[in-house]
Design an enzyme around this catalytic site. Sequence first.
Site, mmCIF file in Angstrom:
data_model
loop_
_atom_site.group_PDB
_atom_site.id
_atom_site.type_symbol
_atom_site.label_atom_id
_atom_site.label_comp_id
_atom_site.label_asym_id
_atom_site.label_seq_id
_atom_site.Cartn_x
_atom_site.Cartn_y
_atom_site.Cartn_z
ATOM 1 N N SER A 144 -7.614 -6.040 -6.846
ATOM 2 C CA SER A 144 -6.832 -5.915 -8.029
ATOM 3 C C SER A 144 -5.870 -7.145 -8.412
ATOM 4 O O SER A 144 -5.760 -7.336 -9.175
ATOM 5 C CB SER A 144 -6.060 -4.763 -7.931
ATOM 6 O OG SER A 144 -5.141 -4.617 -6.851
ATOM 7 N N SER A 185 -8.933 -13.081 7.242
ATOM 8 C CA SER A 185 -8.035 -13.064 8.066
ATOM 9 C C SER A 185 -6.906 -13.963 7.621
ATOM 10 O O SER A 185 -6.302 -13.823 6.551
ATOM 11 C CB SER A 185 -8.580 -13.701 9.502
ATOM 12 O OG SER A 185 -7.386 -13.657 10.469
ATOM 13 N N TYR A 213 2.167 -8.574 12.130
ATOM 14 C CA TYR A 213 1.198 -9.241 11.170
ATOM 15 C C TYR A 213 0.302 -10.290 11.908
ATOM 16 O O TYR A 213 -1.183 -9.984 11.835
ATOM 17 C CB TYR A 213 1.746 -10.142 9.992
ATOM 18 C CG TYR A 213 0.792 -10.890 9.248
ATOM 19 C CD1 TYR A 213 0.032 -10.179 8.221
ATOM 20 C CD2 TYR A 213 0.860 -12.342 9.338
ATOM 21 C CE1 TYR A 213 -0.930 -11.022 7.464
ATOM 22 C CE2 TYR A 213 -0.447 -12.896 8.512
ATOM 23 C CZ TYR A 213 -1.068 -12.247 7.585
ATOM 24 O OH TYR A 213 -2.078 -13.006 6.997
ATOM 25 N N LYS A 269 -3.916 -9.769 12.801
ATOM 26 C CA LYS A 269 -5.064 -10.851 12.340
ATOM 27 C C LYS A 269 -5.633 -11.134 13.805
ATOM 28 O O LYS A 269 -6.780 -11.282 13.657
ATOM 29 C CB LYS A 269 -4.314 -11.657 11.620
ATOM 30 C CG LYS A 269 -3.853 -11.466 10.296
ATOM 31 C CD LYS A 269 -5.064 -10.901 9.309
ATOM 32 C CE LYS A 269 -4.620 -10.424 8.132
ATOM 33 N NZ LYS A 269 -5.701 -10.092 7.178
#
Length: 274
Positions: free
Chosen positions: A13, A133, A147, A151
């Site tokens: 989006s 990533s 976070y 990853k």
Amino acid sequence: MITKPVALITGASAGMGEAAARHFSQAGYEVYAGARRVEKMSHLTRLGIHTLHLDVTNAESNHAFVDRVLADTGRIDVLINNAGYGSFGALEDVTSTEAKRQFEVNVFGAFNLIQLVLPTMRKQHYGKIINNSSTGGQLYSPLGGWYYASKHALEALSDSLRLEVKSFGIDVIIIEPGGTDTNWQQITNEHLLRATPKSSPYRSMAERVVKTTIKGMSTADELGQLMLKVTTIKKPKSRYQVKFIDKLMVIAARKFSYHIMDQIIGISQRILTN
């Protein structure tokens, strides 16, 4: 059945996912773009791109997405796992609920979709799986623990997967953006401030990070073009970065000791927040 190559793109989006959808469509792919907010993809629909509701944390949603593609086309050539977000905050402050959600979106959602497309790709003896990533997949910094952990996990799983599916003609490719010129940073900053109460001992650190200005960021278009480019390479590398500074930081992470990396990260943060 459709004879054009078929690409599935999540998180389409906005940002990199939206750019990838446009570039793959322009290159002749039948593109299925998924996102939670379908109304934000109306411009992609006008370009002939199939836009579908997709919540990668919901197994039924993932099944419906892949089933629709197979019902329409009977094939899947490219899967781009782009859906994701950055949940920043001190490890002392971030709730276990938020930490788990970070992994649900950034890791488990991606690999649920991978499990769903692999049977088709194996049958075809062809497929490209692109996992978006971050340079954070090989780095770290304060306030980004969950976070970066997500990853690192995404990259470790991608490395294992690459070896598992290589003999079936399937390539697994990791894209590692550094700073991106999208709304990603704004959303991340909002998460950071929400996760860090004014009473938190880490609040001043969080406020400094929010003020950080990153120069030389990759644009969404550059990353969309890179995703398309790597699908055309017969023997792609395992990882790609766009900017020289991103490549440099990844090389440094592999070559220098953790003590030196701590100093480099500390210096870079002081520079960026001044």
